[in-house]
Design a protein around this motif. Structure first.
Motif, PDB file in Angstrom:
ATOM      1  N   ALA A 172      53.440  28.869   7.739  1.00  0.00           N
ATOM      2  CA  ALA A 172      54.226  27.951   8.567  1.00  0.00           C
ATOM      3  C   ALA A 172      53.367  27.465   9.725  1.00  0.00           C
ATOM      4  N   VAL A 173      53.352  26.169   9.953  1.00  0.00           N
ATOM      5  CA  VAL A 173      52.644  25.594  11.097  1.00  0.00           C
ATOM      6  C   VAL A 173      53.698  24.989  12.025  1.00  0.00           C
ATOM      7  N   VAL A 174      53.883  25.610  13.170  1.00  0.00           N
ATOM      8  CA  VAL A 174      54.889  25.172  14.140  1.00  0.00           C
ATOM      9  C   VAL A 174      54.203  24.234  15.127  1.00  0.00           C
ATOM     10  N   GLY A 175      54.615  22.985  15.104  1.00  0.00           N
ATOM     11  CA  GLY A 175      53.900  21.943  15.831  1.00  0.00           C
ATOM     12  C   GLY A 175      52.963  21.218  14.883  1.00  0.00           C
ATOM     13  N   ALA A 176      53.410  21.093  13.643  1.00  0.00           N
ATOM     14  CA  ALA A 176      52.551  20.586  12.567  1.00  0.00           C
ATOM     15  C   ALA A 176      52.098  19.153  12.768  1.00  0.00           C
ATOM     16  N   THR A 177      52.838  18.348  13.503  1.00  0.00           N
ATOM     17  CA  THR A 177      52.495  16.928  13.626  1.00  0.00           C
ATOM     18  C   THR A 177      51.623  16.625  14.837  1.00  0.00           C
TER      19      THR A 177
ATOM     20  N   LEU B  72      54.568  25.327   5.263  1.00  0.00           N
ATOM     21  CA  LEU B  72      55.904  25.084   5.799  1.00  0.00           C
ATOM     22  C   LEU B  72      55.717  24.297   7.089  1.00  0.00           C
ATOM     23  N   LEU B  73      56.196  23.068   7.118  1.00  0.00           N
ATOM     24  CA  LEU B  73      55.921  22.148   8.217  1.00  0.00           C
ATOM     25  C   LEU B  73      57.091  22.136   9.200  1.00  0.00           C
ATOM     26  N   VAL B  74      56.793  22.477  10.450  1.00  0.00           N
ATOM     27  CA  VAL B  74      57.829  22.558  11.480  1.00  0.00           C
ATOM     28  C   VAL B  74      57.422  21.710  12.678  1.00  0.00           C
ATOM     29  N   ALA B  75      58.289  20.814  13.100  1.00  0.00           N
ATOM     30  CA  ALA B  75      58.060  20.003  14.302  1.00  0.00           C
ATOM     31  C   ALA B  75      59.403  19.415  14.720  1.00  0.00           C
ATOM     32  N   ARG B  76      59.417  18.790  15.890  1.00  0.00           N
ATOM     33  CA  ARG B  76      60.689  18.293  16.426  1.00  0.00           C
ATOM     34  C   ARG B  76      61.138  16.986  15.776  1.00  0.00           C
ATOM     35  N   GLN B  77      60.203  16.070  15.512  1.00  0.00           N
ATOM     36  CA  GLN B  77      60.586  14.742  15.047  1.00  0.00           C
ATOM     37  C   GLN B  77      60.408  14.612  13.537  1.00  0.00           C
TER      38      GLN B  77
ATOM     39  N   GLN C 170      60.331  11.805  11.376  1.00  0.00           N
ATOM     40  CA  GLN C 170      59.472  10.809  10.746  1.00  0.00           C
ATOM     41  C   GLN C 170      58.006  11.218  10.718  1.00  0.00           C
ATOM     42  N   PRO C 171      57.447  11.730  11.835  1.00  0.00           N
ATOM     43  CA  PRO C 171      56.061  12.203  11.758  1.00  0.00           C
ATOM     44  C   PRO C 171      55.878  13.321  10.731  1.00  0.00           C
ATOM     45  N   LEU C 172      56.893  14.151  10.545  1.00  0.00           N
ATOM     46  CA  LEU C 172      56.818  15.201   9.527  1.00  0.00           C
ATOM     47  C   LEU C 172      56.759  14.595   8.131  1.00  0.00           C
ATOM     48  N   LEU C 173      57.563  13.579   7.902  1.00  0.00           N
ATOM     49  CA  LEU C 173      57.553  12.912   6.593  1.00  0.00           C
ATOM     50  C   LEU C 173      56.203  12.238   6.347  1.00  0.00           C
ATOM     51  N   ASP C 174      55.638  11.636   7.402  1.00  0.00           N
ATOM     52  CA  ASP C 174      54.328  10.993   7.270  1.00  0.00           C
ATOM     53  C   ASP C 174      53.250  12.027   6.946  1.00  0.00           C
ATOM     54  N   LEU C 175      53.296  13.173   7.614  1.00  0.00           N
ATOM     55  CA  LEU C 175      52.316  14.228   7.370  1.00  0.00           C
ATOM     56  C   LEU C 175      52.475  14.792   5.961  1.00  0.00           C
ATOM     57  N   GLN C 176      53.697  14.990   5.548  1.00  0.00           N
ATOM     58  CA  GLN C 176      53.952  15.500   4.198  1.00  0.00           C
ATOM     59  C   GLN C 176      53.375  14.561   3.143  1.00  0.00           C
ATOM     60  N   GLN C 177      53.533  13.263   3.368  1.00  0.00           N
ATOM     61  CA  GLN C 177      52.991  12.277   2.431  1.00  0.00           C
ATOM     62  C   GLN C 177      51.464  12.318   2.438  1.00  0.00           C
ATOM     63  N   GLU C 178      50.868  12.423   3.627  1.00  0.00           N
ATOM     64  CA  GLU C 178      49.409  12.488   3.732  1.00  0.00           C
ATOM     65  C   GLU C 178      48.856  13.709   3.003  1.00  0.00           C
ATOM     66  N   LEU C 179      49.527  14.844   3.173  1.00  0.00           N
ATOM     67  CA  LEU C 179      49.060  16.093   2.572  1.00  0.00           C
ATOM     68  C   LEU C 179      49.341  16.154   1.074  1.00  0.00           C
TER      69      LEU C 179
ATOM     70  N   GLY D 284      53.878  20.288   0.935  1.00  0.00           N
ATOM     71  CA  GLY D 284      54.389  20.976   2.115  1.00  0.00           C
ATOM     72  C   GLY D 284      55.883  20.769   2.226  1.00  0.00           C
ATOM     73  N   ARG D 285      56.584  21.811   2.679  1.00  0.00           N
ATOM     74  CA  ARG D 285      58.038  21.709   2.848  1.00  0.00           C
ATOM     75  C   ARG D 285      58.379  21.563   4.319  1.00  0.00           C
ATOM     76  N   ILE D 286      59.269  20.641   4.615  1.00  0.00           N
ATOM     77  CA  ILE D 286      59.736  20.422   5.981  1.00  0.00           C
ATOM     78  C   ILE D 286      60.940  21.327   6.227  1.00  0.00           C
ATOM     79  N   LEU D 287      60.805  22.208   7.220  1.00  0.00           N
ATOM     80  CA  LEU D 287      61.863  23.161   7.523  1.00  0.00           C
ATOM     81  C   LEU D 287      62.084  23.234   9.027  1.00  0.00           C
ATOM     82  N   THR D 288      63.237  23.766   9.419  1.00  0.00           N
ATOM     83  CA  THR D 288      63.454  24.091  10.822  1.00  0.00           C
ATOM     84  C   THR D 288      62.745  25.411  11.109  1.00  0.00           C
ATOM     85  N   LEU D 289      62.559  25.711  12.373  1.00  0.00           N
ATOM     86  CA  LEU D 289      61.905  26.965  12.747  1.00  0.00           C
ATOM     87  C   LEU D 289      62.692  28.158  12.200  1.00  0.00           C
TER      88      LEU D 289
END
Length: 346
Positions: free
Chosen positions: A157-162, A183-188, A190-199, A202-207
């Protein structure tokens, strides 16, 4: 010459240090006095690489303390004034350490290139984030296996992934380390979705969702003061890399089977004749330092005077390769789990 811009971990710590340095008129002042205090070039020192190259550095205290974060104009002024002082002293490359880097990015200080009669030359400054990202990635690679965690089967899990550092760590772990799942964790969102697409994964989850699933947790986001983590819900063993600032994760979650490692810290091969790292409460203040500070040293050793780490999400794997190789060549090693923990895990 290289430079390091830093600050104390608290107002009280800053007052104690100012008193030790003989700045009694500042040490005895209240927070309002400190808000108007100018930056100070506290010390100069030499550093010699195992290659035989010797460089000279300077530490500039911005006279900023975390209690000033709510004062937008003060925080902005503190960082810009410290940068102006570094440039006036003719320093070729200066690293922004601690909150000064965060303030520069979050307050978009690129819009404020003119400080009084000085035009700041951006190529003289670096956030140091590339080296920090490489060091944290290496800390995962080196220490997870020591606890019996097979990264090819592990969830990280990377907290502050974006963020700047977080996204670089994600790229490295995904493409170079080959972890089983991020496991991708961040507050916003859209940036998480962009990072997931780039990578490409990765799964976007809450903390709250990510922590119980993670074999390794890389924390590179600011930790809310009210955050509470139930260590009993974490996997065992679990490696937690505290890459935030200030580093206080161990006081919240360290326990049986949960191993907290201070992230983004390196140790030099020999003692350095400085006092600055006593402010940061390093275990070995003559050798240990934040990786962002070490980046300025590495760039000076390599005669690479440029804003190597700059902006957001511009850290490439190629840059991490370059700074990582330089780090090893010039005598830096990552901070790892103590041998007692390694022996117990074995």
């Amino acid at each position: 010459m290289f430079g390091l811009i830093g600050h104390s971990t608290s107002f009280e710590a800053a007052r104690r240090k100012a008193s030790e340095l003989g700045f009694d008129h500042i040490a005895e002042g209240d927070l309002d006095v400190w808000c108007s205090a100018p930056p100070q070039l506290v010390e100069t020192f030499d550093v010699t690489s195992p290659t035989g190259t010797t460089i000279t550095g300077a530490y500039i205290d911005s006279c900023f303390v975390p209690e000033m974060l709510s004062r937008f104009k003060t925080a902005r002024r503190k960082v810009l004034n410290a940068m102006e002082l570094a440039q006036k002293k003719g320093i070729s490359i200066t690293a922004l350490g601690g909150f000064t880097s965060i303030i520069f990015e979050n307050f978009n200080l690129l819009q404020h290139q003119h400080v009084r009669s000085t035009t700041l030359e951006w190529e003289r400054f670096t956030t140091g984030n590339t080296h920090t990202a490489w060091v944290i990635s290496r800390q995962v690679e080196v220490n997870a296996p020591l606890l019996g965690i097979d990264l090819s089967k592990a969830r990280v899990a990377v907290v502050g992934a974006t963020g700047d550092i977080g996204s670089a760590v994600c790229r490295w772990l995904s493409q170079r380390t080959g972890v089983a799942e991020l496991l991708l964790v961040a507050r916003q969102q859209q940036p998480l979705l962009d990072l997931q697409q780039e990578l490409g994964g990765g799964r976007i989850l809450t903390l709250e969702e990510a922590l119980p699933e993670a074999d390794v947790v890389v924390w590179v986001a600011s930790m809310p003061r009210t955050l509470e983590i139930d260590a009993s819900t974490l996997r065992q063993p679990c490696l937690m890399i505290d890459g935030g600032y200030p580093k206080n994760l161990d006081a919240r979650v360290a326990g049986s089977g949960v191993h907290v490692l201070k992230g983004g810290i390196v140790e030099f091969s020999t003692d350095i004749g400085w006092t600055m790292m006593e402010i940061a409460e390093m275990e070995k203040p003559q050798r240990q330092m934040f990786a962002c500070f070490a980046e300025a040293m590495l760039l000076e050793f390599e005669a690479c005077h440029t804003n190597f780490s700059w902006g957001r999400n511009n850290i490439t794997l190629e840059k991490m390769d370059f700074i990582g190789a330089a780090s090893q060549r010039h005598g830096f090693s990552t901070l790892n789990l103590p041998t007692s923990v390694q022996a117990a895990a074995a």
